[in-house]
Design an enzyme around this catalytic site. Structure first.
Site, PDB file in Angstrom:
ATOM      1  N   GLY A 161       0.806  -1.219   0.000  1.00 21.87           N
ATOM      2  CA  GLY A 161       0.000   0.000   0.000  1.00 21.87           C
ATOM      3  C   GLY A 161       0.841   1.271   0.000  1.00 21.87           C
ATOM      4  O   GLY A 161       0.384   2.325  -0.443  1.00 21.87           O
ATOM      5  N   ASP A 165      -1.988  -5.067  -5.191  1.00 23.39           N
ATOM      6  CA  ASP A 165      -3.204  -4.308  -5.510  1.00 23.39           C
ATOM      7  C   ASP A 165      -2.855  -2.818  -5.568  1.00 23.39           C
ATOM      8  O   ASP A 165      -1.832  -2.487  -6.147  1.00 23.39           O
ATOM      9  CB  ASP A 165      -4.322  -4.659  -4.502  1.00 23.39           C
ATOM     10  CG  ASP A 165      -3.942  -4.324  -3.065  1.00 23.39           C
ATOM     11  OD1 ASP A 165      -2.738  -4.206  -2.766  1.00 23.39           O
ATOM     12  OD2 ASP A 165      -4.857  -4.167  -2.238  1.00 23.39           O
TER      13      ASP A 165
HETATM   14  C1  WCA Z   1      10.333  -5.991   5.988  1.00 22.24           C
HETATM   15  C2  WCA Z   1       9.500  -5.161   6.965  1.00 22.24           C
HETATM   16  C3  WCA Z   1       8.845  -4.004   6.223  1.00 22.24           C
HETATM   17  C4  WCA Z   1      10.452  -4.542   8.019  1.00 22.24           C
HETATM   18  O1  WCA Z   1      11.014  -5.594   8.793  1.00 22.24           O
HETATM   19  P1  WCA Z   1      11.743  -5.252  10.166  1.00 22.24           P
HETATM   20  O2  WCA Z   1      12.757  -4.192   9.940  1.00 22.24           O
HETATM   21  O3  WCA Z   1      12.209  -6.556  10.758  1.00 22.24           O
HETATM   22  O4  WCA Z   1      10.620  -4.598  11.127  1.00 22.24           O
HETATM   23  P2  WCA Z   1       9.385  -5.355  11.811  1.00 22.24           P
HETATM   24  O5  WCA Z   1       8.875  -6.442  10.956  1.00 22.24           O
HETATM   25  O6  WCA Z   1       9.740  -5.688  13.230  1.00 22.24           O
HETATM   26  O7  WCA Z   1       8.286  -4.171  11.790  1.00 22.24           O
HETATM   27  C5  WCA Z   1       8.180  -3.176  12.804  1.00 22.24           C
HETATM   28  C6  WCA Z   1       6.739  -3.146  13.288  1.00 22.24           C
HETATM   29  O8  WCA Z   1       5.918  -2.676  12.211  1.00 22.24           O
HETATM   30  C7  WCA Z   1       4.855  -3.590  12.003  1.00 22.24           C
HETATM   31  N1  WCA Z   1       4.471  -3.592  10.599  1.00 22.24           N
HETATM   32  C8  WCA Z   1       5.306  -3.623   9.539  1.00 22.24           C
HETATM   33  N2  WCA Z   1       4.575  -3.649   8.379  1.00 22.24           N
HETATM   34  C9  WCA Z   1       3.315  -3.652   8.772  1.00 22.24           C
HETATM   35  C10 WCA Z   1       2.095  -3.663   8.057  1.00 22.24           C
HETATM   36  N3  WCA Z   1       2.024  -3.650   6.690  1.00 22.24           N
HETATM   37  N4  WCA Z   1       0.957  -3.665   8.761  1.00 22.24           N
HETATM   38  C11 WCA Z   1       0.925  -3.637  10.096  1.00 22.24           C
HETATM   39  N5  WCA Z   1       2.092  -3.620  10.835  1.00 22.24           N
HETATM   40  C12 WCA Z   1       3.251  -3.620  10.184  1.00 22.24           C
HETATM   41  C13 WCA Z   1       5.437  -4.935  12.404  1.00 22.24           C
HETATM   42  O9  WCA Z   1       4.389  -5.875  12.694  1.00 22.24           O
HETATM   43  C14 WCA Z   1       6.227  -4.549  13.648  1.00 22.24           C
HETATM   44  O10 WCA Z   1       5.320  -4.387  14.737  1.00 22.24           O
HETATM   45  P3  WCA Z   1       5.713  -4.969  16.190  1.00 22.24           P
HETATM   46  O11 WCA Z   1       5.982  -6.440  15.998  1.00 22.24           O
HETATM   47  O12 WCA Z   1       4.503  -4.645  17.011  1.00 22.24           O
HETATM   48  O13 WCA Z   1       6.936  -4.195  16.588  1.00 22.24           O
HETATM   49  C15 WCA Z   1       8.476  -6.067   7.676  1.00 22.24           C
HETATM   50  O14 WCA Z   1       7.826  -5.317   8.703  1.00 22.24           O
HETATM   51  C16 WCA Z   1       7.422  -6.590   6.742  1.00 22.24           C
HETATM   52  O15 WCA Z   1       7.657  -7.573   6.042  1.00 22.24           O
HETATM   53  N6  WCA Z   1       6.248  -5.912   6.764  1.00 22.24           N
HETATM   54  C17 WCA Z   1       5.136  -6.332   5.947  1.00 22.24           C
HETATM   55  C18 WCA Z   1       5.308  -5.759   4.565  1.00 22.24           C
HETATM   56  C19 WCA Z   1       4.091  -6.084   3.822  1.00 22.24           C
HETATM   57  O16 WCA Z   1       3.789  -7.238   3.600  1.00 22.24           O
HETATM   58  N7  WCA Z   1       3.399  -5.003   3.471  1.00 22.24           N
HETATM   59  C20 WCA Z   1       2.025  -5.023   3.103  1.00 22.24           C
HETATM   60  C21 WCA Z   1       1.648  -5.602   1.801  1.00 22.24           C
HETATM   61  S1  WCA Z   1      -0.091  -5.807   1.841  1.00 22.24           S
HETATM   62  C22 WCA Z   1      -0.775  -4.264   1.950  1.00 22.24           C
HETATM   63  O17 WCA Z   1      -0.152  -3.270   1.724  1.00 22.24           O
HETATM   64  C23 WCA Z   1      -2.181  -4.159   2.296  1.00 22.24           C
HETATM   65  C24 WCA Z   1      -2.796  -4.994   3.094  1.00 22.24           C
HETATM   66  C25 WCA Z   1      -4.134  -4.696   3.522  1.00 22.24           C
HETATM   67  C26 WCA Z   1      -5.198  -5.440   3.057  1.00 22.24           C
HETATM   68  C27 WCA Z   1      -6.493  -5.151   3.473  1.00 22.24           C
HETATM   69  C28 WCA Z   1      -6.733  -4.128   4.383  1.00 22.24           C
HETATM   70  O18 WCA Z   1      -8.021  -3.894   4.821  1.00 22.24           O
HETATM   71  C29 WCA Z   1      -5.660  -3.385   4.840  1.00 22.24           C
HETATM   72  C30 WCA Z   1      -4.394  -3.675   4.416  1.00 22.24           C
END
Ligand code: WCA
Length: 380
Positions: free
Chosen positions: A117, A148
């Protein structure tokens, strides 16, 4: 200057420019309903306000935006309320459409993570500025979703079959690669961003698009692609990702690997094998249909598809994928159907149909657009 510091969208008012900052840094600026509603309201208001010449969008912290807030979706689906998630998506797609047809220049500063998104709220705008910190991906097939937010429009317009590669594998691109393939329009080192913004704020009475373009060109640098960049593999990508089906794409990649074993091909095959079979098949068809459709048609079709994904009437992979990636973080989703060959054409077909027998479900109704400049749509 006005600044609302507690809001999930910070608004900075300069004489002719509005600077909007996505402000949920702990969640990597994942888009909430509140944020999408506010962005839509602000963009529509700025369009009517003659004092606003340019709109700058950026993110607080290490991300521009990591996508829609997936945890909220999973919660709603778990509570049996898939319609609430589907309604959120309709609003998000309306925002994507308003940005794609915007009569003023939107400049997005992509100094960090841009995923899902997050791509939808920048790629449709006129200028996208990458930096050395940019990490771009459409990771939806690993999550049980599909690219999407108008991705079937913008991915299908990338060189050759690069869009199929990016959309199916969720491959990460850095700022240089975003710039090389056209997802970014400029590349500016992050140390220069403050000065860039100050110069953009001097827009005055000149034509804003020409003004912004001149300033951005002056700051932009030609970044070097790393030797192992996927962008140097366009010939292999075209040979493999132009195939008619996902199974044929994987077979073509395996044939390439037997001629010339290589880490990049193994990683690409690995990414496809790990992704949801249902997601892969609907993604390929979506990008192929997107090649022949306008941005509005793409969003209306994607809205049908996402409603089926949220409803879980064909596969429930979104809930399982979000569990494996974002909640339990075991990265080991149990997809259903499990194998590509079990995801039949008739099942793929259902995603592209209206959601029947559902009270009050309607196709996405996009708002009529005034003041549409000829350059409004084709930006890639
Ligand atoms: C590679 C990332 C971006 C960073 O990794 P990281 O540096 O190890 O950081 P973290 O994974 O620990 O992320 C920090 C915090 O942000 C949160 N977060 C990180 N992306 C997110 C996130 N899209 N959401 C909701 N918390 C998040 C994540 O859960 C975490 O929360 P917390 O465990 O409470 O500290 C990783 O977070 C990641 O794979 N995120 C998901 C990326 C992703 O798949 N994006 C979304 C594609 S789908 C889309 O856009 C729409 C979906 C959707 C469909 C229908 C709807 O009604 C609404 C939405």
């Amino acid at each position: 200057m006005a600044l609302e510091s507690h809001s999930q969208i910070l608004v900075e008012e300069k004489p002719s420019v509005r600077i909007l900052t996505l402000n949920r840094p702990k969640q990597l600026n994942a888009l909430s309903l509140n944020m999408v509603t506010r962005l839509l309201q602000l963009f529509l208001a700025y369009e009517e306000d003659p004092s606003v010449k340019l709109v700058i969008l950026q993110g607080q912290g290490r991300a521009f935006c990591a996508g829609g807030d997936v945890s909220a979706v999973v919660r709603d689906i778990g509570l049996g309320n898939w319609r609430r998630s589907a309604d959120f998506m309709s609003l998000e797609y309306t925002l994507n459409y308003v940005m794609a047809t915007y009569c003023k220049a939107q400049i997005s500063i992509l100094n960090g993570i841009v995923m899902g998104g997050g791509a939808g709220v920048c790629v449709h705008g006129r200028f996208r500025v990458a930096t050395e910190n940019t990490v771009f991906a459409m990771p939806e097939t690993a999550l049980g979703l599909f690219p999407d937010v108008g991705a079937s429009y913008f991915l299908s317009r990338l060189p050759g079959f690069f869009g199929e590669y990016v959309g199916l594998t969720g491959a990460r691109l850095n700022g240089a690669e975003m710039f090389a393939c056209g997802l970014a329009t400029h590349f500016v080192p992050s140390t220069r961003l403050t000065a860039l913004q100050e110069d953009l704020c001097r827009v005055g009475s000149s034509d804003p698009v020409t003004f912004a373009s001149t300033i951005l060109d002056a700051y932009t640098q030609h970044p070097h692609l790393e030797p192992q960049s996927a962008f140097y593999r366009l010939d292999v990508i075209d040979r493999c990702f132009s195939r008619r089906t996902v199974e044929e794409i994987i077979s073509a990649l395996k044939r390439e690997a037997t001629h010339k074993p290589d880490d990049w091909i193994s990683a690409t095959i690995g990414a496809l094998k790990k992704a949801s079979p249902a997601s892969l098949k609907i993604t390929l068809r979506s990008i192929r249909e997107g090649r022949l459709q306008g941005v509005g048609q793409c969003l209306i079709r994607e809205n049908r598809m996402v409603s089926h994904v949220m409803k879980g009437d064909i596969s429930k992979d979104l809930v399982e994928g979000s569990r494996a990636i974002l909640i339990d973080k075991d990265r080991n989703p149990k997809w259903e159907p499990r194998r590509l060959e079990d995801m039949k054409d008739s099942m793929v077909e259902q995603y592209f149909k209206r959601v029947e027998e559902e009270d009050g479900w309607e196709d996405l109704k996009l708002p009529p657009r005034k003041h549409l400049p000829p350059s409004a749509i084709a930006k890639l």
